[in-house]
Design a protein around this motif. Structure first.
Motif, PDB file in Angstrom:
ATOM      1  N   THR A  35       0.831  -1.202   0.000  1.00 23.74           N
ATOM      2  CA  THR A  35       0.000   0.000   0.000  1.00 23.74           C
ATOM      3  C   THR A  35       0.860   1.243   0.000  1.00 23.74           C
ATOM      4  O   THR A  35       1.732   1.408   0.857  1.00 23.74           O
ATOM      5  CB  THR A  35      -0.924   0.016   1.235  1.00 23.74           C
ATOM      6  N   CYS A  66      -8.180   3.520  -2.204  1.00 22.07           N
ATOM      7  CA  CYS A  66      -9.061   3.695  -1.045  1.00 22.07           C
ATOM      8  C   CYS A  66      -8.903   5.130  -0.559  1.00 22.07           C
ATOM      9  O   CYS A  66      -7.792   5.557  -0.241  1.00 22.07           O
ATOM     10  CB  CYS A  66      -8.677   2.765   0.097  1.00 22.07           C
ATOM     11  N   ARG A  67      -9.996   5.830  -0.483  1.00 22.71           N
ATOM     12  CA  ARG A  67      -9.930   7.203   0.035  1.00 22.71           C
ATOM     13  C   ARG A  67      -9.730   7.135   1.542  1.00 22.71           C
ATOM     14  O   ARG A  67     -10.427   6.409   2.239  1.00 22.71           O
ATOM     15  CB  ARG A  67     -11.237   7.935  -0.272  1.00 22.71           C
ATOM     16  N   ARG A  68      -8.748   7.848   2.035  1.00 20.56           N
ATOM     17  CA  ARG A  68      -8.520   7.873   3.481  1.00 20.56           C
ATOM     18  C   ARG A  68      -9.458   8.883   4.133  1.00 20.56           C
ATOM     19  O   ARG A  68     -10.074   9.691   3.464  1.00 20.56           O
ATOM     20  CB  ARG A  68      -7.071   8.257   3.782  1.00 20.56           C
ATOM     21  N   ASN A 108      -5.026   5.654  -0.338  1.00 21.28           N
ATOM     22  CA  ASN A 108      -4.146   4.498  -0.335  1.00 21.28           C
ATOM     23  C   ASN A 108      -4.216   3.862  -1.709  1.00 21.28           C
ATOM     24  O   ASN A 108      -5.305   3.530  -2.176  1.00 21.28           O
ATOM     25  CB  ASN A 108      -4.586   3.469   0.705  1.00 21.28           C
ATOM     26  N   ASP A 137      -3.482   0.664  -3.335  1.00 23.28           N
ATOM     27  CA  ASP A 137      -3.299  -0.681  -2.805  1.00 23.28           C
ATOM     28  C   ASP A 137      -3.028  -1.629  -3.974  1.00 23.28           C
ATOM     29  O   ASP A 137      -3.869  -1.766  -4.861  1.00 23.28           O
ATOM     30  CB  ASP A 137      -4.608  -1.066  -2.104  1.00 23.28           C
ATOM     31  N   THR A 185       3.255   0.600   3.240  1.00 21.07           N
ATOM     32  CA  THR A 185       3.103  -0.552   4.133  1.00 21.07           C
ATOM     33  C   THR A 185       2.886  -1.799   3.287  1.00 21.07           C
ATOM     34  O   THR A 185       2.575  -1.717   2.102  1.00 21.07           O
ATOM     35  CB  THR A 185       1.896  -0.383   5.082  1.00 21.07           C
ATOM     36  N   CYS A 186       3.056  -2.951   3.910  1.00 18.12           N
ATOM     37  CA  CYS A 186       2.788  -4.184   3.179  1.00 18.12           C
ATOM     38  C   CYS A 186       2.238  -5.236   4.122  1.00 18.12           C
ATOM     39  O   CYS A 186       2.388  -5.138   5.342  1.00 18.12           O
ATOM     40  CB  CYS A 186       4.057  -4.699   2.501  1.00 18.12           C
ATOM     41  N   CYS A 187       1.553  -6.208   3.555  1.00 18.05           N
ATOM     42  CA  CYS A 187       1.088  -7.316   4.374  1.00 18.05           C
ATOM     43  C   CYS A 187       0.924  -8.576   3.524  1.00 18.05           C
ATOM     44  O   CYS A 187       0.833  -8.501   2.301  1.00 18.05           O
ATOM     45  CB  CYS A 187      -0.200  -6.970   5.112  1.00 18.05           C
ATOM     46  N   SER A 191      -9.030 -10.981   5.316  1.00 20.50           N
ATOM     47  CA  SER A 191      -9.304  -9.575   5.636  1.00 20.50           C
ATOM     48  C   SER A 191     -10.309  -8.884   4.724  1.00 20.50           C
ATOM     49  O   SER A 191     -11.203  -8.189   5.209  1.00 20.50           O
ATOM     50  CB  SER A 191      -8.001  -8.783   5.644  1.00 20.50           C
ATOM     51  N   PRO A 192     -10.208  -9.022   3.391  1.00 18.97           N
ATOM     52  CA  PRO A 192     -11.164  -8.275   2.567  1.00 18.97           C
ATOM     53  C   PRO A 192     -12.621  -8.697   2.792  1.00 18.97           C
ATOM     54  O   PRO A 192     -13.533  -7.908   2.590  1.00 18.97           O
ATOM     55  CB  PRO A 192     -10.720  -8.597   1.138  1.00 18.97           C
ATOM     56  N   ILE A 198     -12.833  -3.814   7.962  1.00 17.79           N
ATOM     57  CA  ILE A 198     -12.738  -3.163   9.277  1.00 17.79           C
ATOM     58  C   ILE A 198     -14.096  -3.190   9.995  1.00 17.79           C
ATOM     59  O   ILE A 198     -14.168  -3.520  11.174  1.00 17.79           O
ATOM     60  CB  ILE A 198     -12.213  -1.716   9.136  1.00 17.79           C
ATOM     61  N   PRO A 233      -8.465  -3.762  15.056  1.00 16.01           N
ATOM     62  CA  PRO A 233      -9.860  -3.317  15.183  1.00 16.01           C
ATOM     63  C   PRO A 233     -10.752  -4.321  15.916  1.00 16.01           C
ATOM     64  O   PRO A 233     -11.571  -3.941  16.756  1.00 16.01           O
ATOM     65  CB  PRO A 233     -10.313  -3.162  13.726  1.00 16.01           C
ATOM     66  N   MET A 236      -3.204  -0.484   7.902  1.00 19.07           N
ATOM     67  CA  MET A 236      -2.721  -0.923   6.593  1.00 19.07           C
ATOM     68  C   MET A 236      -3.626  -0.405   5.475  1.00 19.07           C
ATOM     69  O   MET A 236      -4.461   0.461   5.685  1.00 19.07           O
ATOM     70  CB  MET A 236      -2.642  -2.455   6.555  1.00 19.07           C
ATOM     71  N   GLY A 237      -3.458  -1.025   4.311  1.00 13.40           N
ATOM     72  CA  GLY A 237      -4.157  -0.533   3.129  1.00 13.40           C
ATOM     73  C   GLY A 237      -5.655  -0.454   3.254  1.00 13.40           C
ATOM     74  O   GLY A 237      -6.282   0.515   2.858  1.00 13.40           O
ATOM     75  N   MET A 238      -6.233  -1.502   3.794  1.00 13.31           N
ATOM     76  CA  MET A 238      -7.689  -1.516   3.891  1.00 13.31           C
ATOM     77  C   MET A 238      -8.213  -0.645   5.012  1.00 13.31           C
ATOM     78  O   MET A 238      -9.383  -0.296   5.045  1.00 13.31           O
ATOM     79  CB  MET A 238      -8.175  -2.936   4.188  1.00 13.31           C
ATOM     80  N   PRO A 267      -7.776   2.518   6.528  1.00 13.89           N
ATOM     81  CA  PRO A 267      -8.304   3.876   6.641  1.00 13.89           C
ATOM     82  C   PRO A 267      -9.451   4.134   5.671  1.00 13.89           C
ATOM     83  O   PRO A 267      -9.477   5.144   4.998  1.00 13.89           O
ATOM     84  CB  PRO A 267      -7.097   4.757   6.324  1.00 13.89           C
ATOM     85  N   LEU A 268     -10.373   3.202   5.579  1.00 17.52           N
ATOM     86  CA  LEU A 268     -11.544   3.469   4.764  1.00 17.52           C
ATOM     87  C   LEU A 268     -12.440   4.483   5.453  1.00 17.52           C
ATOM     88  O   LEU A 268     -13.435   4.920   4.899  1.00 17.52           O
ATOM     89  CB  LEU A 268     -12.325   2.180   4.501  1.00 17.52           C
ATOM     90  N   GLY A 269     -12.072   4.819   6.665  1.00 15.30           N
ATOM     91  CA  GLY A 269     -12.765   5.912   7.320  1.00 15.30           C
ATOM     92  C   GLY A 269     -14.137   5.545   7.824  1.00 15.30           C
ATOM     93  O   GLY A 269     -15.125   6.155   7.435  1.00 15.30           O
ATOM     94  N   VAL A 270     -14.218   4.517   8.694  1.00 15.76           N
ATOM     95  CA  VAL A 270     -15.487   4.251   9.350  1.00 15.76           C
ATOM     96  C   VAL A 270     -15.877   5.519  10.098  1.00 15.76           C
ATOM     97  O   VAL A 270     -15.064   6.071  10.834  1.00 15.76           O
ATOM     98  CB  VAL A 270     -15.361   3.065  10.341  1.00 15.76           C
TER      99      VAL A 270
END
Lengths: 284, 67
Positions: free
Chosen positions: A31, A61-63, A70, A72, A111-113, A139-140, A144, B15, B46-48, B50-53
């Motif tokens: 990322t 991905c919009r931060r 990001n 990705d 970053t990486c994973c 993860s996907p 979150i 999280p 990481m990449g996923m 900060p999608l900003g919940v």
């Protein structure tokens, strides 16, 4: 114990959950933090497959911070290549290059994973350990929101179990039932079948997606089937597009049809074999 | 080595782990969270992540995590 130790969960491994879990691939993700991307629409997330860069998917991905994104880049092992070249291709040469004309990468925030992609753990409880978050799925799929949801729900169930003096499987039965329902709502392999786009060339992708009747909306929510409403939108689109593709591009039609009808184990045989859990490297 | 006592042990402070710890603590349980990294947040960093919940963008689109 609530184990939330991530997609490559040591707890899941130690408790033996991975012994019989179906494994598809090791995914490598880099990322880059980028500012100044000019997207054509005010959207939160753009997910793009790029065929010419060797099985690579990239998404933007919009931060939560204004004007920060990001970028990705995702690939399955062993197809990973030169990330800098891939990034450069996206930003300078691909059809998306105009979005990046004022973009700037902050390399210090790269970053990486590594994600080992298994099927979900359908019953994530063993020996008084309850697994949550992407320890129970990749993860996907969890995302979150899914991580927060499983974390909060599990803790709620565990505290009730503690208060009732039932520190055992019976005490958290409601949580386990909920999770079982979530995982059985759909065929978990479906999103992986949609990866047929990765096997197409850039020209084929542009032709194919250019015939979709509407933009497929981004999803952020997990577990409420919105993810699968997106898949359903894709399926509806596929149903409309495939007859056109069959007529106009029979070789492409045959390519996609073959991918969609091949068993998932066969599709991912190479990446599963090369994936990190199956590598015969002895760790001392 | 110190011996600690607690109601719930949470392994890792990403999280999911942090949500579990906060939720359990709010319900009156004592909680210890273990994290091997130098910072908390896990995949959220990481990449996923900060999608900003609850960010402006997700609020504008009415996306809400449902517990």
């Amino acid at each position: 114990v609530i184990a939330a130790d991530g997609v490559n969960s040591l707890a899941a491994n130690m408790l033996g959950f991975n012994k019989k879990r179906k494994f598809l691939a090791t995914v490598v993700d880099i990322t880059k933090r980028v500012s100044g991307i000019e997207l054509p629409a005010e959207d939160d997330h753009v997910h793009i497959m790029s065929g010419t860069t060797n099985n690579m998917v990239f998404c933007i991905c919009r931060r939560a911070v204004e004007n920060e994104f990001n970028l990705d880049l995702v690939s399955t092992y062993p197809h990973v290549g030169n990330w800098d070249k891939k990034t450069d291709y996206i930003m300078r040469e691909s059809r998306f290059a105009p979005w990046f004309k004022n973009a700037r990468i902050d390399e210090t925030k790269t970053t990486c994973c590594i994600l080992n992609v298994y099927e979900p753990i359908f019953k994530p409880y063993r020996d008084n350990v309850l697994l949550v978050g992407d320890a129970i799925w990749y993860s996907p799929a969890i995302g979150i929101p899914g991580a927060i949801t499983t974390g909060a729900k599990s803790a709620n169930a565990v505290t009730i179990a503690l208060n009732e003096g039932k520190v055992n499987e019976e005490g958290i039965a409601s949580y386990l039932e909920w999770w079982e329902k979530v995982t059985h709502q759909f065929d978990w392999t479906i999103p992986w079948r949609r990866a047929f786009l990765e096997t197409l060339t850039e020209e084929e992708i542009n032709y194919f997606l250019g015939r979709f009747p509407k933009t497929i909306p981004f999803l952020i929510q997990t577990f409420d089937l919105r993810m699968y409403s997106t898949i359903r939108d894709m399926d509806e689109g596929l149903a409309k597009v495939m007859p056109v593709v069959e007529k106009e591009r029979p070789e492409l039609f045959a390519k996609i049809k073959k991918f969609l009808s091949t068993p998932i184990d066969e599709i991912y045989a190479e990446t599963a074999k090369a994936g990190f859990p199956n590598r015969s490297v002895k760790v001392r | 080595m110190n011996q600690l006592e607690t109601d719930i042990v949470v392994v890792a402070a990403g999280p999911a782990g942090l949500a579990a710890a906060i939720s359990a603590a709010e319900r009156g349980a004592s909680v210890i969270v273990f994290e091997k990294a130098a910072t908390t947040g896990g995949t959220g960093n990481m990449g996923m992540g900060p999608l900003g919940v609850e960010s402006r963008h997700t609020r504008a689109k009415n996306f809400r995590p449902t517990l």
